[in-house]
Design a protein around this motif. Structure first.
Motif: not given
Ligand code: ATP
Ligand code: MG
Lengths: 292, 247
Positions: A198-201, B111-112, B88, B156-157, B90, A205, B57, B83-84, B80, B107-108, B160, B52, B55
């Motif tokens: 959901a974070l786009g990884l 990495k993203v 979301m 965290r969400s 939970f 990754q 899922l 989702r970026e 992807r 992290l995101a 992004m 869900r 995005n």
């Protein structure tokens, strides 16, 4: 509500490998523990700690007493320490035992990781191959597999004895390791992967940063246990031409006919090694828990 | 910010015995730019499933989900990327237990979005401050309370910089005394104009922050209205019955 139920259900999953119960708890800090041979000491289990102590120090003291205090005088009037002689001779097999064990566990982890990933993969062919491999290995006695692979590797590609033995062990233990890794990967809650996605990884990754690090934590104690099993099972290489601890013992017996005395020392050496290792695994487990 | 249009969406699950379960039936719903839409309904009515699919899922079988004009049901759409842009949160937080709070958040972006570490950490600290947890950056999720974990999950969400946020029962797993601290953060977000689609049974939140309330039952959207309309005089009998049950 439903989600909560699913989580607790996953938490009580049970796997049976090698007739050993493996329990996978998929809570906050998942752990995978199995019981095989020596019990892993852990501060929470007081009775194991004390039984570990009694056995370990008992073995050390017994070994020391045998080596130091038992003497024998032969017909010529020369006094020797027979157990000390046996110990000096057999312990020279320890490097071979450890070499085989350490390299084979590394090999088994590599093969096991591939097999574990294969068994959770959605690709039917890869999945099938991994399944057949695990089935084959589980269905044939370890000694038979070992001798077969050893002779096959030796005669087809002319590998040196110890290398062939290491490869054979890696292949045999790789199947069980694969099951451990599979159980480890499956113990990671689905929500972890969903959150990462959901974070786009990307898929890879998600694997490298979320699934893998958590799987390592879960499987490390089980791998430690496998290491202990491997150390004991490595005594099977004594039927091949490798001089490990057991083989040295058998050579000594064939020279001196002191079978009982020699096997006592051999048993004590293995016991002390496995008890030390089980202590180390226990310590590692505790540290992993602390770092939650 | 973003506009989410859900048109005639259908989602089936195949059960183990081969029977088909219609989790979402022909649902249509629009969340306008900056709007807050709350989905309510009994357990198993398809609320999570609907959320869900937005995005991806879950993959829907029919219909359209259009986010800022891009149909995510179109096979050529990069999921992807979607989702970026759609965050979301939970019910079970799903923080990464092996990473510190700070690393969970960075992290995101790193990495993203390939953000530099220093920049990502600065952003993370700003977000932690915003949810009132700047002093927890170096701790592990396991050391935090449920309410704190959920606030970290929101941060965290947000890291992004999503155009819209989905929340699936964000306070259902929390002890009553922690619900407010999470709802406060969410109300704040709503005020700032974040487009939000949520499943929650916190009627106080719905009344305070929602533009629209949607009632689902049996996979269908039964009724849609403003919070006042829905809570004071719902049209459908099923809505009435459900509200009597929970209020
Ligand atoms: N992965 C799945 N496989 C099969 N059926 C599923 C799956 N996920 C959900 N369902 C079914 O779809 C229906 C809708 O589920 P969903 O989780 O969307 O309901 P919900 O409204 O979110 O309920 P709750 O309030 O309990 O969270 C339920 O009957 C559920 O059993
Ligand atoms: Mg739900």
């Amino acid at each position: 509500m439903e989600e909560k139920n699913k989580n607790t259900e996953e938490g009580i999953k049970k796997e049976y490998l090698k007739k050993k119960p493996v329990s996978v708890e998929a809570h906050q800090i998942p752990t995978l523990s199995m019981t095989d041979g020596v019990l892993i000491p852990n501060k929470k289990n007081k009775h194991i700690v004390t039984s570990w102590r009694i056995t370990f120090y008992g073995a050390i003291i017994l070994l020391a007493c045998l080596c130091l205090f038992v003497t024998k005088t032969n017909s010529k009037g020369v006094t020797t320490h027979p157990y000390w002689e046996i110990f000096k001779f057999t312990i020279q097999g320890a490097p071979t035992t450890f070499q085989v064990t350490i390299f084979a566990i590394i090999g088994a982890v590599i093969i096991g990781t591939a097999t574990g990933l294969g068994s959770v993969s959605k690709n039917k062919i890869v999945n099938g191959i991994c399944g057949i491999y695990v089935e084959l290995i589980r269905g044939i006695p370890l000694l038979v597999q070992l001798m077969f692979l050893y002779f096959a590797l030796g005669s087809i590609i002319h590998l040196e004895g110890i290398v062939a033995a290491i490869i054979a062990f890696s292949i045999c233990f790789g199947a069980y390791m694969g099951e451990i890794i599979r159980a480890g990967i499956q113990s990671i809650p689905k929500g972890q992967i969903e959150a990462a996605k959901a974070l786009g990884l990307t898929k890879s990754q998600v694997f490298w940063y979320v699934t893998l690090p958590q799987t390592i934590k879960v499987v490390l104690p089980a791998i430690g246990n496998e290491f202990i099993s491997m150390l004991k099972d490595s005594s099977l290489v004594s039927v091949l031409a490798l001089s490990d601890i057991l083989k040295r013992g058998r050579e000594y017996i064939s020279r001196t006919f002191m079978s009982l005395e020699t096997m006592l020392i051999v048993a004590l050496i293995y016991l002390i090694f496995t008890l030390i290792l089980s202590k180390l695994v226990g310590m590692m487990e505790e540290r992993l828990h602390k770092n939650g | 910010m973003a506009k989410i249009e859900i048109k005639n969406l259908n989602k089936d699950y195949e059960n183990n015995d081969g029977s088909i379960l219609h989790a979402v039936k022909n649902a249509s719903l629009t969340v306008n730019d900056g709007e807050v839409v709350v989905i309510i309904g009994p357990s198993g009515s398809g609320k999570s499933t609907l959320l869900r699919t937005v995005n991806s899922l879950e993959k829907a079988q029919g219909g359209h989900i259009i986010i800022d004009g891009v149909d995510i049901m179109d096979p050529s759409t990069d999921l992807r990327k979607i989702r970026e842009e759609v965050g979301m949160v939970f019910q079970s937080f799903n923080l990464f237990p092996h990473l510190t709070v700070l690393d969970n958040i960075t992290l995101a972006p790193m990495k993203v979005k390939k953000m530099k570490k220093a920049e990502a950490e600065k952003l993370a600290m700003e977000l932690l401050k915003r949810v009132g947890l700047e002093d927890k950056a170096k701790q592990r999720p396991g050391q935090l309370s449920g309410g704190q974990q959920q606030r970290v999950a929101i941060a965290r969400s947000l890291a992004m910089k999503p155009k819209a946020m989905l929340f699936d029962e964000p306070t259902s797993a929390l002890d009553p005394e922690m619900i407010k601290e999470v709802l406060d953060v969410m109300v704040e977000l709503a005020k700032e104009g974040m487009t939000m689609l949520l499943v929650t049974h916190e009627m106080g939140f719905a009344k305070a922050a929602a533009n629209k309330v949607v009632f689902m039952d049996g996979g269908e959207i039964i009724e849609t209205g403003t919070p006042d309309e829905m809570f004071e005089n719902p049209k459908s009998e099923r809505t009435k019955e459900f509200l009597n049950h929970i209020l």
